[in-house]
Design a protein around this motif. Structure first.
Motif, PDB file in Angstrom:
ATOM      1  N   ASP A   1      46.828 -11.582  -2.536  1.00  0.00           N
ATOM      2  CA  ASP A   1      47.159 -12.980  -2.840  1.00  0.00           C
ATOM      3  C   ASP A   1      48.489 -13.380  -2.218  1.00  0.00           C
ATOM      4  OD1 ASP A   1      44.794 -13.270  -4.254  1.00  0.00           O
ATOM      5  OD2 ASP A   1      45.743 -13.132  -6.234  1.00  0.00           O
ATOM      6  N   ALA A   2      49.503 -12.527  -2.341  1.00  0.00           N
ATOM      7  CA  ALA A   2      50.819 -12.832  -1.779  1.00  0.00           C
ATOM      8  C   ALA A   2      50.750 -12.986  -0.261  1.00  0.00           C
ATOM      9  CB  ALA A   2      51.820 -11.748  -2.156  1.00  0.00           C
ATOM     10  N   LEU A   3      49.910 -12.159   0.370  1.00  0.00           N
ATOM     11  CA  LEU A   3      49.782 -12.195   1.827  1.00  0.00           C
ATOM     12  C   LEU A   3      48.728 -13.193   2.305  1.00  0.00           C
ATOM     13  CD1 LEU A   3      50.063  -8.378   2.556  1.00  0.00           C
ATOM     14  CD2 LEU A   3      51.808 -10.145   2.916  1.00  0.00           C
ATOM     15  N   ASP A   4      48.022 -13.803   1.348  1.00  0.00           N
ATOM     16  CA  ASP A   4      46.978 -14.782   1.654  1.00  0.00           C
ATOM     17  C   ASP A   4      45.899 -14.190   2.568  1.00  0.00           C
ATOM     18  OD1 ASP A   4      45.751 -17.263   1.352  1.00  0.00           O
ATOM     19  OD2 ASP A   4      46.672 -18.058   3.182  1.00  0.00           O
TER      20      ASP A   4
ATOM     21  N   GLU B   1      50.326  -3.600   8.868  1.00  0.00           N
ATOM     22  CA  GLU B   1      49.758  -4.431   9.931  1.00  0.00           C
ATOM     23  C   GLU B   1      49.794  -5.913   9.558  1.00  0.00           C
ATOM     24  OE1 GLU B   1      45.813  -3.008  10.734  1.00  0.00           O
ATOM     25  OE2 GLU B   1      46.524  -1.023  11.308  1.00  0.00           O
ATOM     26  N   VAL B   2      49.398  -6.219   8.337  1.00  0.00           N
ATOM     27  CA  VAL B   2      49.386  -7.613   7.886  1.00  0.00           C
ATOM     28  C   VAL B   2      50.810  -8.157   7.806  1.00  0.00           C
ATOM     29  CG1 VAL B   2      48.760  -9.194   6.020  1.00  0.00           C
ATOM     30  CG2 VAL B   2      47.200  -7.356   6.658  1.00  0.00           C
ATOM     31  N   LEU B   3      51.717  -7.361   7.255  1.00  0.00           N
ATOM     32  CA  LEU B   3      53.118  -7.788   7.164  1.00  0.00           C
ATOM     33  C   LEU B   3      53.691  -8.081   8.550  1.00  0.00           C
ATOM     34  CD1 LEU B   3      54.460  -5.326   4.450  1.00  0.00           C
ATOM     35  CD2 LEU B   3      54.258  -7.808   4.214  1.00  0.00           C
TER      36      LEU B   3
ATOM     37  N   TRP C   1      58.345  -5.496   3.589  1.00  0.00           N
ATOM     38  CA  TRP C   1      57.974  -4.950   2.289  1.00  0.00           C
ATOM     39  C   TRP C   1      58.854  -5.550   1.202  1.00  0.00           C
ATOM     40  CZ3 TRP C   1      53.965  -1.863   0.878  1.00  0.00           C
ATOM     41  CH2 TRP C   1      53.210  -1.299   1.916  1.00  0.00           C
ATOM     42  N   TYR C   2      60.116  -5.828   1.527  1.00  0.00           N
ATOM     43  CA  TYR C   2      61.008  -6.439   0.548  1.00  0.00           C
ATOM     44  C   TYR C   2      60.510  -7.845   0.188  1.00  0.00           C
ATOM     45  CZ  TYR C   2      65.206  -8.003  -1.826  1.00  0.00           C
ATOM     46  OH  TYR C   2      66.077  -8.488  -2.765  1.00  0.00           O
ATOM     47  N   TRP C   3      60.044  -8.573   1.173  1.00  0.00           N
ATOM     48  CA  TRP C   3      59.459  -9.902   0.914  1.00  0.00           C
ATOM     49  C   TRP C   3      58.281  -9.748  -0.045  1.00  0.00           C
ATOM     50  CZ3 TRP C   3      54.679 -11.986   1.165  1.00  0.00           C
ATOM     51  CH2 TRP C   3      54.582 -13.361   1.050  1.00  0.00           C
ATOM     52  N   LEU C   4      57.446  -8.748   0.212  1.00  0.00           N
ATOM     53  CA  LEU C   4      56.288  -8.506  -0.637  1.00  0.00           C
ATOM     54  C   LEU C   4      56.726  -8.241  -2.078  1.00  0.00           C
ATOM     55  CD1 LEU C   4      53.195  -8.267  -0.640  1.00  0.00           C
ATOM     56  CD2 LEU C   4      53.484  -5.838  -0.157  1.00  0.00           C
ATOM     57  N   PHE C   5      57.738  -7.424  -2.251  1.00  0.00           N
ATOM     58  CA  PHE C   5      58.271  -7.146  -3.587  1.00  0.00           C
ATOM     59  C   PHE C   5      58.744  -8.435  -4.253  1.00  0.00           C
ATOM     60  CE2 PHE C   5      62.370  -6.564  -5.808  1.00  0.00           C
ATOM     61  CZ  PHE C   5      61.878  -6.045  -6.995  1.00  0.00           C
TER      62      PHE C   5
END
Length: 70
Positions: A54-57, A10-12, A19-23
């Motif tokens: 943290d990555a997603l703020d 949902e946040v992404l 998910w690749y960005w998250l990685f």
């Protein structure tokens, strides 16, 4: 920490990220990210969730599965 990966989805989606960005923006291993996404890892370490938040703020509270009432 117990959570459902759909909360991360949902946040992404809201932030138009993948998910690749998250990685790419965390020090979390690709296998761990994959397991979280597929739901095979439902008890993720606190530090891992902290890195994702943290990555997603966002606050870690975004990923809680049950709310504690006062």
């Amino acid at each position: 920490m117990s959570f459902k990966s759909n909360k991360i989805d949902e946040v992404l989606k809201k932030k138009q990220l993948t998910w690749y960005w998250l990685f790419q923006h965390t020090t979390i291993g690709k296998t761990t990210i994959y397991d979280i996404r597929k739901g095979t890892n439902k008890h993720v370490e606190f530090e891992t969730m902290e890195k994702i938040a943290d990555a997603l703020d966002v606050s870690l509270d975004e990923f809680r599965t049950k709310k504690i009432s006062a």
